[in-house]
Design an enzyme around this catalytic site. Structure first.
Site, short mmCIF file in Angstrom:
data_model
loop_
_atom_site.label_atom_id
_atom_site.label_comp_id
_atom_site.label_asym_id
_atom_site.label_seq_id
_atom_site.Cartn_x
_atom_site.Cartn_y
_atom_site.Cartn_z
CG ASN A 161 -5.05 0.43 4.49
OD1 ASN A 161 -4.07 -0.20 4.88
ND2 ASN A 161 -5.25 0.73 3.19
CG PHE A 208 2.15 -5.53 3.55
CD1 PHE A 208 1.09 -4.95 2.88
CD2 PHE A 208 3.41 -5.46 2.96
CE1 PHE A 208 1.27 -4.30 1.66
CE2 PHE A 208 3.61 -4.82 1.73
CZ PHE A 208 2.54 -4.24 1.09
CB SER A 228 1.60 -0.87 0.46
OG SER A 228 1.15 -0.48 1.74
CG ASN A 251 -0.08 1.76 4.99
OD1 ASN A 251 -0.03 2.94 5.32
ND2 ASN A 251 -1.12 1.23 4.36
CE LYS A 292 -3.11 -2.48 -5.94
NZ LYS A 292 -4.04 -3.19 -5.04
#
Length: 350
Positions: A116, A120, A181, A183, A215
């Site tokens: 993916n 967000f 993330s 992205n 995370k």
């Protein structure tokens, strides 16, 4: 039955279209509280042995849904009714944003994986807060995962996270700072300890009494994993979630940009978990996610030191009864091995 439907129908459709349809159906289900309560009665974890307490929060099961599925906190209750011990919503940003251009979600069927590059996409913290204020018709533990708004410059990242934390922490059972993330441009740079320290300190203050976790990415070097563990313990964070998706393409046939989740992430996720446990001991609650497909994976993560375990990609490939099935199997395995509680096995092979 679900596997047949997935193989013959769902896998042939656009992945994001199927996801949005699923979210709409779950939201529709949430509009009928008696149905949600019925599902919860049938599928929610009941075994006393599965109950676990972490950072002051009581969980009906250690197995929960990772962030990324319910990005806008719109269906946490029906997802809980399917049997998840807790649901982590988000990633939510302070400001609404559309995410990256489509296509941005891809299934790798042979590898039981997903790539993916959503970016967000969400309606923002204010909209999520309204949904989280709704009355819950069943017991549900809901964590909230927050990230940086894409258009906000890195120099203002701390303020952006703090804005989200102030809105959402009072409505969350726990709060997660997502700096991992792949992205959002520049986001992973925030994992460097010298940049992470002021961010986590400010968000922890804004979160107040709400437990705060961070995370991290599986692509961190081992010494950086150690440094994040030490920082989290030093700042008094509740725990670390390991791991997010990976930018590695080892073992898969796709070169699509984005974060890879699912089976190919399993080995590295477990490796990071073991390193965190070795470094932090029981000073931090460890939440393991990445390549969790079945009860064997959940069992292994618990033995390696995770107090809580999350899945996401497995839900796509296994269907809505996946969490309930894992809970039943985990309870049976505990009985078979003579354990009265899941707490007894956490960290036994660490």
């Amino acid at each position: 039955m679900y596997r047949l439907v997935f193989t013959q129908v769902l896998s042939r459709l656009d992945a994001e279209a199927v996801h949005h349809l699923t979210i709409r159906l779950l939201r529709l289900l949430g509009m009928f509280p008696p149905l949600v309560r019925l599902l919860h009665r049938l599928l929610a974890p009941r075994a006393e042995s599965l109950r676990v307490q972490a950072f002051g929060v009581h969980f009906a099961s250690p197995f929960g849904l990772a962030a990324g599925f319910d990005k806008d906190a719109g269906c946490a209750e029906p997802l809980s009714a399917l049997g998840f011990g807790y649901v982590e919503v988000g990633t939510i940003t302070a400001h609404a944003q559309p995410g990256n251009p489509r296509p941005r979600l891809f299934r790798l069927l042979e590898s039981r994986a997903i790539i993916n590059r959503m970016g967000f996409n969400n309606a923002g913290a204010a909209a999520a807060a309204k949904r989280l204020r709704r009355v819950r018709h069943i017991p549900a533990v809901v964590g909230v995962n927050i990230g940086k708004t894409k258009v906000v410059p890195e120099s203002e990242a701390v303020r952006d996270y703090v804005d989200s934390a102030r809105r959402l922490a009072p409505l969350a059972d726990y709060l997660v700072v997502n700096v991992s993330s792949p992205n959002t441009p520049g986001l992973r740079d925030l994992q460097a300890v010298d940049r992470l320290r002021p961010l986590l300190s400010a968000v922890k203050e804004a979160a107040g009494r709400t437990p705060l976790l961070v995370k991290i990415a599986p692509d961190l070097a081992d010494e950086d994993v150690d440094a994040v563990a030490e920082l989290a313990a030093e700042l008094g964070l509740a725990g670390v979630i390991a791991t997010n998706t990976t930018i590695s393409r080892e073992g898969v046939a796709s070169t699509e940009a984005g974060g890879l989740s699912g089976q190919p992430l399993k080995a590295r996720s477990l490796e990071v978990l073991r390193r965190l446990r070795q470094k932090a001991g029981d000073r931090l609650t460890l939440v393991s996610v990445g390549g969790v497909e079945d009860v064997d994976d959940v069992w292994e993560r618990l033995l390696a030191g995770a107090t809580l375990v999350q899945g996401y990609t497995g839900l796509i490939y296994e269907g809505p009864f996946w969490p309930s099935r894992i809970n039943r199997q985990l309870a049976r395995r505990l009985r078979r091995h003579g354990y009265g509680s899941v707490r007894e096995i956490v960290g036994r092979t660490a």
